[in-house]
Scaffold this active site. Structure first.
Site, short mmCIF file in Angstrom:
data_model
loop_
_atom_site.label_atom_id
_atom_site.label_comp_id
_atom_site.label_asym_id
_atom_site.label_seq_id
_atom_site.Cartn_x
_atom_site.Cartn_y
_atom_site.Cartn_z
N CYS B 101 0.84 -1.20 0.00
CA CYS B 101 0.00 0.00 0.00
C CYS B 101 0.87 1.26 0.00
O CYS B 101 1.57 1.52 -0.96
CB CYS B 101 -0.96 -0.04 1.18
SG CYS B 101 -2.37 1.06 0.99
N HIS B 232 -3.46 -5.63 0.94
CA HIS B 232 -2.82 -5.88 2.25
C HIS B 232 -2.79 -7.34 2.66
O HIS B 232 -3.69 -7.78 3.39
CB HIS B 232 -3.60 -5.12 3.33
CG HIS B 232 -3.41 -3.64 3.31
ND1 HIS B 232 -2.42 -3.01 4.03
CD2 HIS B 232 -4.07 -2.66 2.65
CE1 HIS B 232 -2.50 -1.70 3.84
NE2 HIS B 232 -3.48 -1.47 3.00
N GLU B 234 -0.99 -8.70 4.88
CA GLU B 234 -0.77 -8.82 6.33
C GLU B 234 -2.08 -8.72 7.11
O GLU B 234 -2.12 -9.03 8.30
CB GLU B 234 0.23 -7.74 6.81
CG GLU B 234 -0.31 -6.34 7.02
CD GLU B 234 -0.54 -5.56 5.73
OE1 GLU B 234 -0.42 -6.14 4.64
OE2 GLU B 234 -0.87 -4.35 5.82
#
Lengths: 79, 269
Positions: B101, B232, B234
């Protein structure tokens, strides 16, 4: 002291969602005859340098940080 | 293999460093959240760190420096000025660099991506520009691994596999200097992830949340050790944050784990 205006604008052909959204909203408020709205960013930079040198410095600032040459162009005007 | 040390680099405005560090921990690595000032000697001696001491550099998401000037521009410039040479050596030594990002935006502003001509271009050769929709897009997205083998940071993700990874950004549309930009990335096997629809098919908005050309969601450098992506991974390390976790999703792990695990495995032992 020299004051320079660094104007950062989008290159031709790069869409300007903020500008077009603003245009739409202005029209919804009743403003008529708006051809286009473009967003432009201006940095006012005060430098301890003579005009010519200040302009060169500011242009280097554009190359290193203020403008991304893929989407933006810059112009520097000494006041 | 000994412990894999991950530097999760942050400055003011970075806000995904906790989950980024946790994601690496869940994959067996040893992450440390490091403020850029710790790298530039502005911190007390006991807090000083050096990029050479790490195996992986991870740039997390957020709004570094308030997204002033352009998203990622300030963080990029500050990295360049305080540890540019060391970072270039880090990349040249083929250690993995991973940006998500805002981290991807930073890699582009730094000239580390797409970096067609040199490791770290002197000025950006691409831009992550405002979404076509003109607004922040926060939504589930599906990525397809389109890498043909160049990117070393996706080794655990089978080619063509689709992963449900959420996106949350306002500036994710990848632009280059000319029209052939996306084709060149494709020819050079630098396109790693593309946005696709639920069946893995080409799909427009909202599956491609930003209007990125050729649906590009993530790219790598020509050496294959720098990966930047807008969505994302994560955020989906367990099944409980998978978009379909109540609708028949059975795996214990979330789809993001395959990507983070790949980044860890990219470290040469």
């Amino acid at each position: 002291m020299t004051v320079v205006d660094v104007r950062i604008e989008l290159k031709k052909g790069v869409a300007d969602p903020e500008g077009s959204n603003t245009k739409k909203t202005l029209e919804s408020l009743g403003f008529k005859g708006i051809d286009s709205v473009r967003t432009v960013k201006v940095f006012e930079i005060t430098l301890d340098a003579p005009a010519e040198e200040a302009k060169k410095h500011a242009e280097e600032m554009c190359r290193q940080l203020l403008a991304n040459p893929v989407i933006q162009k810059y112009s520097v005007v000494v006041r | 293999m000994s412990e894999v040390r991950v530097c999760v680099l942050r400055i003011e405005g970075t806000n995904c460093e906790d989950e980024m560090a946790e994601a690496f921990r869940m994959c067996g690595a040893a992450p440390e959240k490091v403020h850029l000032n710790q790298m530039s000697g502005k911190a007390p001696p006991e807090l000083r760190r050096s990029i050479e001491d790490y195996d992986i550099l991870a740039l997390p998401g957020g709004f570094s420096a308030g997204d002033y000037v352009r998203a990622g521009a300030i963080f990029g410039a500050r990295i360049k000025s305080s540890m540019g040479r060391q970072l270039r050596d880090f990349v040249d030594s083929e250690k993995p660099v991973f940006g998500v990002c805002n981290g991807f935006q930073i890699l582009v502003e730094l000239g580390l991506l797409p970096a067609a001509k040199e490791t770290m271009e002197p000025s950006p050769t691409a831009a992550l520009y405002n979404n076509d929709s003109g607004r922040f897009e926060c939504r589930p997205t599906i990525l397809r691994n389109d890498s043909r083998g160049r990117c070393r940071l996706v080794s655990q993700v089978p080619s063509g596999r689709t992963l449900a990874i959420p996106s949350a950004h306002a500036e994710g549309r990848l632009l280059g200097m000319d029209e052939d930009f996306a084709d060149r990335l494709e020819d050079n096997d630098q396109v790693v992830f593309r946005y696709v629809g639920p069946e893995g098919e080409k799909a427009g908005y909202p599956w491609n949340p930003n209007g990125s050309k050729s649906d590009i969601a993530g790219i790598c450098n020509p050496a294959g050790n720098v990966l930047g992506m807008m969505p994302h991974p994560e955020r989906v390390m367990t099944r409980f944050t998978h978009a379909d976790w109540t609708r028949g999703y059975t795996s214990e792990d979330g789809d993001g784990k395959e990507i983070i695990m790949s980044v860890v495995k990219a470290v040469k032992s």
